[in-house]
Enzyme design. Structure first.
Site, PDB file in Angstrom:
ATOM      1  N   PHE A 141      14.650  19.291 -15.807  1.00 45.81           N
ATOM      2  CA  PHE A 141      16.427  19.590 -15.763  1.00 45.81           C
ATOM      3  C   PHE A 141      16.502  20.709 -16.555  1.00 45.81           C
ATOM      4  CE2 PHE A 141      19.864  18.547 -17.783  1.00 45.81           C
ATOM      5  CZ  PHE A 141      21.001  18.102 -16.329  1.00 45.81           C
ATOM      6  N   ASP A 226      12.318  25.471 -22.765  1.00 43.65           N
ATOM      7  CA  ASP A 226      13.294  25.141 -22.399  1.00 43.65           C
ATOM      8  C   ASP A 226      13.443  24.073 -24.232  1.00 43.65           C
ATOM      9  OD1 ASP A 226      15.419  23.589 -22.424  1.00 43.65           O
ATOM     10  OD2 ASP A 226      15.499  23.736 -20.512  1.00 43.65           O
ATOM     11  N   LYS A 255      22.885  22.959 -27.457  1.00 40.59           N
ATOM     12  CA  LYS A 255      23.007  21.931 -27.735  1.00 40.59           C
ATOM     13  C   LYS A 255      23.327  21.932 -29.376  1.00 40.59           C
ATOM     14  CE  LYS A 255      21.477  19.428 -24.053  1.00 40.59           C
ATOM     15  NZ  LYS A 255      23.239  19.023 -23.343  1.00 40.59           N
TER      16      LYS A 255
END
Length: 403
Positions: A141, A226, A255
């Site tokens: 993802f 990531d 984030k």
């Protein structure tokens, strides 16, 4: 009286239905706790998918944001501003790298990395034009953009969005031999998550990251980590790659980099990688804006102190112990690292468990059917963490009794 799902849906009639949130409307937040519109206090065990690592309403970060709001919020990258160089230099230093390309969202950071890898492949590695390949992992993802979902194996992410962007090869997550077979002379990068968060906090086999590092070095391929969810303290280290003493060629961050205040993301790498860009070849109006740089710099300085990483590691041990005590007949597997955990439940959906937890005063999120994700803010108090896990144990026990 709690609001029903139907009441919330009617009140949100103008909101597109691309999410199915729990039936709660949050009005305030402080630390690891939020308060809904009816005055109920709820323990946040999701932390905005790690965007709220520092908790809700961190006073230092808010003060930084307020001060910057009074000075300058946006210039666009058409001009310099007095915070950009500081943010990039300090973030590069934190990551042990040389250059930073700031963006806004995590998905933008991933898209930027894909463009970087292809451009590096053509200009530096010498791959023939139009043949660059990037190897990705099953269960990945990396965001919701069209190019990113082009290499997803999640039907919900891909249905009705084709045709897709070519140039990606997917292999089983954690399988170094399949990776060896997939990498060839046209491969420019391997994109991976050190821990697959959206997949349910899935970890690769021990040693996989070290083997991947060696493979990428040997084949002259960029290793792109990531760390948008796993980085910046979540796992008890600054980066999840640190657990195997591995440094990738490229970090993707987001984030928590925005302190839970605004979207901030970045691609962080060496000069020989990010140096492939020339003016006009990539950009973003809001990327690296003054407000983002002010908050991002404050986040980086907090992480340089190391206290939050140590706290996440210490409380991660507590979390692992509490997970081991969950009723065995209600749980099929648990996985955790630092303050991040995935719990596979038996006989119920993860959504059902989350709804039960909401009634008990805890916020959490499901993933892929029967998995529960837990990611409290790194500033959560141990007493509150124990309380929240106690509510989870109660909910699982009650569910088994009802079944």
């Amino acid at each position: 009286m709690s609001l029903t799902d139907d009441e919330i849906t009617r009140a949100s009639a103008s909101v597109a239905h691309n999410y199915h949130p729990l039936p709660v409307v949050i009005a305030q937040g402080e630390g690891a706790w939020v308060t809904d519109v009816e005055g109920r206090r709820l323990l946040d065990m999701l932390a905005g998918y790690s965007a709220l690592n520092f908790g809700h309403g961190d006073k230092q970060l808010l003060a930084t944001a307020h001060a910057q709001l009074d000075r300058l919020t946006l210039t666009s990258r058409a001009f310099h501003h007095d915070g950009l160089a500081t943010f990039c230099a300090e973030l590069a230093e934190l990551a042990g790298m040389e250059m930073v390309l700031p963006m806004n969202t995590g998905a933008e950071a991933v898209e930027t990395a894909l463009k970087t890898a292809r451009k590096w492949g053509y200009r530096v590695k010498g791959v023939p034009e139009g043949r660059a390949k990037i190897v990705v992992m099953d269960g990945n993802f990396h965001g919701r953009t069209l190019t990113v979902v082009s290499f997803s194996d999640d039907p919900e992410a891909t249905a009705d969005y084709g045709p897709f962007t070519p140039g990606f090869v997917r292999v089983p997550y954690g399988d170094i031999e399949e990776l060896r077979s997939a990498v060839d002379e046209d491969t420019v990068a391997v994109l991976f998550e050190p821990i697959q968060g959206e997949g349910g906090v899935i970890m690769p086999p021990p040693g996989f990251l070290r083997e991947l590092r060696a493979l990428c070095t040997d084949r002259n391929v960029l290793m792109i980590a990531d760390e948008i969810q796993s980085g910046l303290g979540r796992t008890g280290r600054t980066f999840a790659c640190d657990h195997e003493d591995v440094v990738p060629d490229v970090y993707l961050l987001g984030k928590a980099l925005g302190g839970g205040i605004l979207p901030v993301s970045a691609v962080v790498s060496r000069r020989d990688v990010l140096g492939v860009f020339r003016p006009g070849e990539h950009g973003s109006t809001f990327g690296g804006n003054p407000l983002a740089c002010a908050v991002g710099t404050a986040v980086v300085r907090r992480l340089k102190e190391g206290d939050l990483q140590e706290r996440a590691a210490r409380l991660g041990t507590v979390l692992a112990e509490l997970l081991a005590e969950l009723p065995a007949d209600a749980v099929s597997a648990v996985r955790s690292r630092g303050l991040w955990a995935g719990v596979d439940v038996r006989g119920r959906s993860g959504r059902d468990v989350c709804e039960g937890l909401l009634r008990r005063g805890v916020l959490a999120k499901d993933a892929h059917g029967q998995t529960l994700r837990l990611a409290p803010p790194l500033i959560v108090e141990e007493e509150d963490l124990r309380w929240g896990m106690g509510r989870l144990a109660e909910e699982l026990t009650a569910g088994q009794a009802a079944g």
